[in-house]
Design a protein around this motif. Structure first.
Motif, PDB file in Angstrom:
ATOM      1  N   SER A 175      38.881  42.720  37.319  1.00  0.00           N
ATOM      2  CA  SER A 175      37.648  42.806  36.534  1.00  0.00           C
ATOM      3  C   SER A 175      38.047  43.044  35.080  1.00  0.00           C
ATOM      4  N   PRO A 176      37.066  43.171  34.162  1.00  0.00           N
ATOM      5  CA  PRO A 176      37.443  43.458  32.769  1.00  0.00           C
ATOM      6  C   PRO A 176      38.285  44.724  32.606  1.00  0.00           C
ATOM      7  N   ASP A 177      38.107  45.702  33.509  1.00  0.00           N
ATOM      8  CA  ASP A 177      38.844  46.962  33.413  1.00  0.00           C
ATOM      9  C   ASP A 177      39.945  47.090  34.468  1.00  0.00           C
ATOM     10  N   ASP A 178      40.245  45.989  35.159  1.00  0.00           N
ATOM     11  CA  ASP A 178      41.168  46.048  36.283  1.00  0.00           C
ATOM     12  C   ASP A 178      41.894  44.711  36.387  1.00  0.00           C
ATOM     13  N   SER A 179      43.206  44.729  36.266  1.00  0.00           N
ATOM     14  CA  SER A 179      43.974  43.488  36.343  1.00  0.00           C
ATOM     15  C   SER A 179      43.872  42.868  37.734  1.00  0.00           C
ATOM     16  N   THR A 203      46.809  38.887  34.551  1.00  0.00           N
ATOM     17  CA  THR A 203      45.729  39.105  33.567  1.00  0.00           C
ATOM     18  C   THR A 203      45.593  37.842  32.734  1.00  0.00           C
ATOM     19  N   GLU A 209      34.880  37.668  28.791  1.00  0.00           N
ATOM     20  CA  GLU A 209      33.789  38.559  29.220  1.00  0.00           C
ATOM     21  C   GLU A 209      33.586  38.462  30.726  1.00  0.00           C
ATOM     22  N   ASP A 210      33.257  39.590  31.352  1.00  0.00           N
ATOM     23  CA  ASP A 210      32.880  39.635  32.773  1.00  0.00           C
ATOM     24  C   ASP A 210      33.889  38.888  33.642  1.00  0.00           C
ATOM     25  N   HIS A 213      39.970  37.838  37.171  1.00  0.00           N
ATOM     26  CA  HIS A 213      41.231  37.202  36.812  1.00  0.00           C
ATOM     27  C   HIS A 213      41.688  36.195  37.867  1.00  0.00           C
TER      28      HIS A 213
END
Length: 305
Positions: A175-179, A203, A209-210, A213
């Motif tokens: 996610s954006p905060d999680d590879s 990554t 955005e949003d 990966h």
């Protein structure tokens, strides 16, 4: 196996970025089904003829849907006829068997005589099944991927035959905060177990955005790993996707080795669609088929030959 020089992936990526960017500009997406229940979350080629279904080899694909309610569809046959016609045939899940919840990927099992596949859920449950000539699902085994960390959310899975051994590759979407995280291991038919051999962080630079990966993965005959990535802000979009050559699997002595690409640059950039399914087409042209899970907007495919 002869090693591929590190510059190979970078050089190939540069050429493909130029060529495929041109193709993307004229891409013709073909709608498959409308509605959120028919998103394509995985796709696999049918290599053997399903005669009674009128499904010649190389023209039919097994697709999976990420539905969670038992009465909603899970698996279907998609037949591509010419440039315009598509046939969609839902398959019945075997009575009395465990229902898969949230199927996110499917892979053809190489090196088998049957039309054999493994479909995988977001939490790592694997359903190994075959299809007979009528398209009937014969469920052979259910097992789980090994040693998945808490909060893993898988969206990619593939099988690759190398030196007579079956390599399984699977991916946590991130996610954006999680590879994103790529995993791989050897599959053992004795006991239907996979022994993990390694992992790598993934990554991507785009979408920004949003991002997810990893939204699907496939390994080609040369061992090159392709991944799709997507932007997913919710059921109504807007969606975007990209395709990357992310690295190379090869043997180093008796060990499997993954060498990530020195840098990631999109081979394809697709606006307006959330690609969650990738498969290679038969033949020497290196063609690919992409399938989308566009949530409330349904699903589409794009064939690049």
């Amino acid at each position: 196996m002869r090693k591929v020089p590190p510059f190979f992936l970078a050089a190939a990526t540069t050429v493909l970025v130029f060529l495929i960017a041109l193709l993307s500009a004229s891409a013709q997406w073909r709608p498959v089904k409308t509605g959120i229940l028919f998103g394509i979350s995985g796709i696999a080629l049918v290599e053997n003829s399903l005669d009674e279904m009128g499904c010649p080899p190389g023209t039919c694909f097994v697709i999976v849907h990420d539905n969670k309610i038992e009465s909603d569809g899970r698996i279907a046959i998609l037949t591509v006829r010419g440039q315009d016609s598509l046939d969609y045939l839902p398959l019945q899940w075997p009575d009395g068997e465990e229902w898969p919840i949230d199927l996110e990927a499917i892979a053809l099992v190489p090196g088998t005589q049957d039309s054999a596949f493994m479909a995988v859920t977001s939490f790592g449950r694997v359903y190994y099944f075959t299809l007979d000539s009528t398209g009937t699902i014969q469920l052979r085994q259910i097992f789980s991927l090994p040693d998945l960390p808490e909060n893993t959310n898988l969206e990619g899975f593939d099988l690759h035959l190398i030196n007579g051994q079956l390599l399984a590759v699977w991916g946590h979407r991130g996610s954006p905060d999680d590879s994103g995280v790529l995993y791989w291991g050897w599959f053992d038919w004795n006991g239907y177990q996979i022994s993990g051999q390694g992992s790598a962080v993934i990554t991507v630079p785009w979408p920004e955005e949003d991002v997810r990966h990893i939204s699907d993965i496939k390994v080609n005959n040369a061992g090159i790993l392709y991944i799709t990535s997507s932007r997913d802000p919710g059921d109504d979009g807007p969606f975007d996707s990209a395709v990357y050559a992310a690295g190379l699997f090869s043997m180093n002595g008796n060990a499997i080795e993954f060498r990530p690409a020195s840098s990631l640059a999109p081979l394809y950039r697709i606006n307006g669609h959330k690609i969650e399914a990738l498969e290679f087409l038969p033949g020497l042209s290196g063609g690919k088929i992409f399938g989308t899970d566009d949530e409330n907007q349904g699903s589409s495919i794009y064939i690049n030959r």
